[in-house]
Motif scaffolding. Sequence first.
Motif, short mmCIF file in Angstrom:
data_model
loop_
_atom_site.label_atom_id
_atom_site.label_comp_id
_atom_site.label_asym_id
_atom_site.label_seq_id
_atom_site.Cartn_x
_atom_site.Cartn_y
_atom_site.Cartn_z
N UNK A 114 26.33 64.86 -24.61
CA UNK A 114 25.07 64.38 -24.66
C UNK A 114 23.64 65.22 -24.79
N UNK A 115 23.01 65.24 -25.77
CA UNK A 115 22.02 66.41 -24.80
C UNK A 115 20.64 66.32 -25.64
N UNK A 116 19.81 66.58 -26.21
CA UNK A 116 18.14 66.07 -26.37
C UNK A 116 17.86 65.19 -25.95
N UNK A 117 17.75 65.23 -24.21
CA UNK A 117 17.66 63.92 -23.46
C UNK A 117 17.30 64.67 -22.16
N UNK A 118 16.38 63.90 -20.87
CA UNK A 118 16.01 64.26 -19.54
C UNK A 118 17.46 63.84 -18.51
N UNK A 119 18.35 64.47 -18.11
CA UNK A 119 19.28 63.88 -17.73
C UNK A 119 19.47 62.52 -16.51
N UNK A 120 17.68 62.91 -16.21
CA UNK A 120 18.04 61.77 -15.49
C UNK A 120 18.18 60.49 -16.32
N UNK A 122 19.48 60.03 -18.92
CA UNK A 122 20.26 58.70 -19.46
C UNK A 122 20.70 57.49 -18.59
N UNK A 123 21.68 56.65 -19.23
CA UNK A 123 21.52 55.48 -18.52
C UNK A 123 23.17 54.22 -19.64
N UNK A 124 23.58 54.30 -18.66
CA UNK A 124 25.19 53.17 -19.00
C UNK A 124 24.24 52.11 -19.83
N UNK A 125 24.63 52.05 -21.69
CA UNK A 125 24.34 51.33 -22.47
C UNK A 125 23.04 51.44 -23.68
N UNK A 126 22.57 53.24 -23.16
CA UNK A 126 21.73 53.54 -24.24
C UNK A 126 22.76 54.19 -25.34
N UNK A 127 21.89 53.74 -26.38
CA UNK A 127 22.37 54.11 -27.90
C UNK A 127 22.34 55.15 -27.96
N UNK A 128 22.80 56.12 -28.49
CA UNK A 128 22.85 57.76 -29.13
C UNK A 128 23.84 58.11 -30.57
N UNK A 129 23.36 58.68 -31.03
CA UNK A 129 24.32 59.18 -32.59
C UNK A 129 24.51 60.37 -32.30
N UNK A 130 25.69 60.95 -33.05
CA UNK A 130 26.09 62.31 -33.32
C UNK A 130 25.66 63.43 -33.91
N UNK A 131 25.64 64.53 -33.43
CA UNK A 131 24.31 65.63 -34.29
C UNK A 131 25.43 66.67 -34.78
N UNK A 146 27.96 68.33 -32.81
CA UNK A 146 27.53 69.21 -31.83
C UNK A 146 27.46 68.55 -30.20
N UNK A 147 27.37 67.52 -30.15
CA UNK A 147 26.56 65.98 -29.16
C UNK A 147 26.08 65.21 -29.84
N UNK A 148 26.19 64.21 -29.09
CA UNK A 148 25.38 63.10 -28.88
C UNK A 148 23.81 63.43 -28.38
N UNK A 149 22.84 62.36 -29.10
CA UNK A 149 21.52 62.09 -28.71
C UNK A 149 20.80 61.27 -28.36
N UNK A 150 20.06 60.99 -27.79
CA UNK A 150 19.72 59.29 -27.45
C UNK A 150 19.10 58.90 -28.92
#
Length: 171
Positions: A114-120, A122-131, A146-150
């Motif tokens: 998971x990237x393109x986010x502020x690590x602190x 990130x939370x359970x239930x958060x919606x993400x999409x693949x890059x 590459x990764x998922x982003x919020x």
Amino acid sequence: MSEPQADVTVVKSPVYLKYRFTAGSAPARFLGRLKEGVLTGQRCPRCSNVYIPARGSCPACGVPTEKEVVLSDKGTVQSFTIVSIPIPGNPIEPPYIVANIVPDGANISFIHLLSECVNEEVHIGQRVQALWKPAAEWGYSMDNIRYFRPLDEPDVAVDRIGKLPVTGLES
């Protein structure tokens, strides 16, 4: 007479292992579709759960699975960890996030970055999409993503993750 020698207590011996993975028919189909930029799972004919990656059988019911389902590259964070310690040979510099992501249309998660986010944040239930990487770089690997982003979408309630109506398309 010679002096007694100390016992050997540590021996450093680097080990380098090379693995050769031979996919069965279900994982081979999954990897083939992944090379086309499509995430797929398999639906259990008994419990209707959709598993990714495909295994060829339902881990809960033990029955063969053959019905493939096309899944979204959007999903929900089921759990995650912030990796703060460097891993030898890993090109990713800490801190970074590894998350269990349940793709829309599936009932279980797979692990990805998971990237393109502020690590602190990130939370359970958060919606993400693949890059995805550019298509010219795709192979038979989850590394095509590459990764998922919020996403800017409402969270999924914890008790609903992996239990949402399965809307994947049969293929």
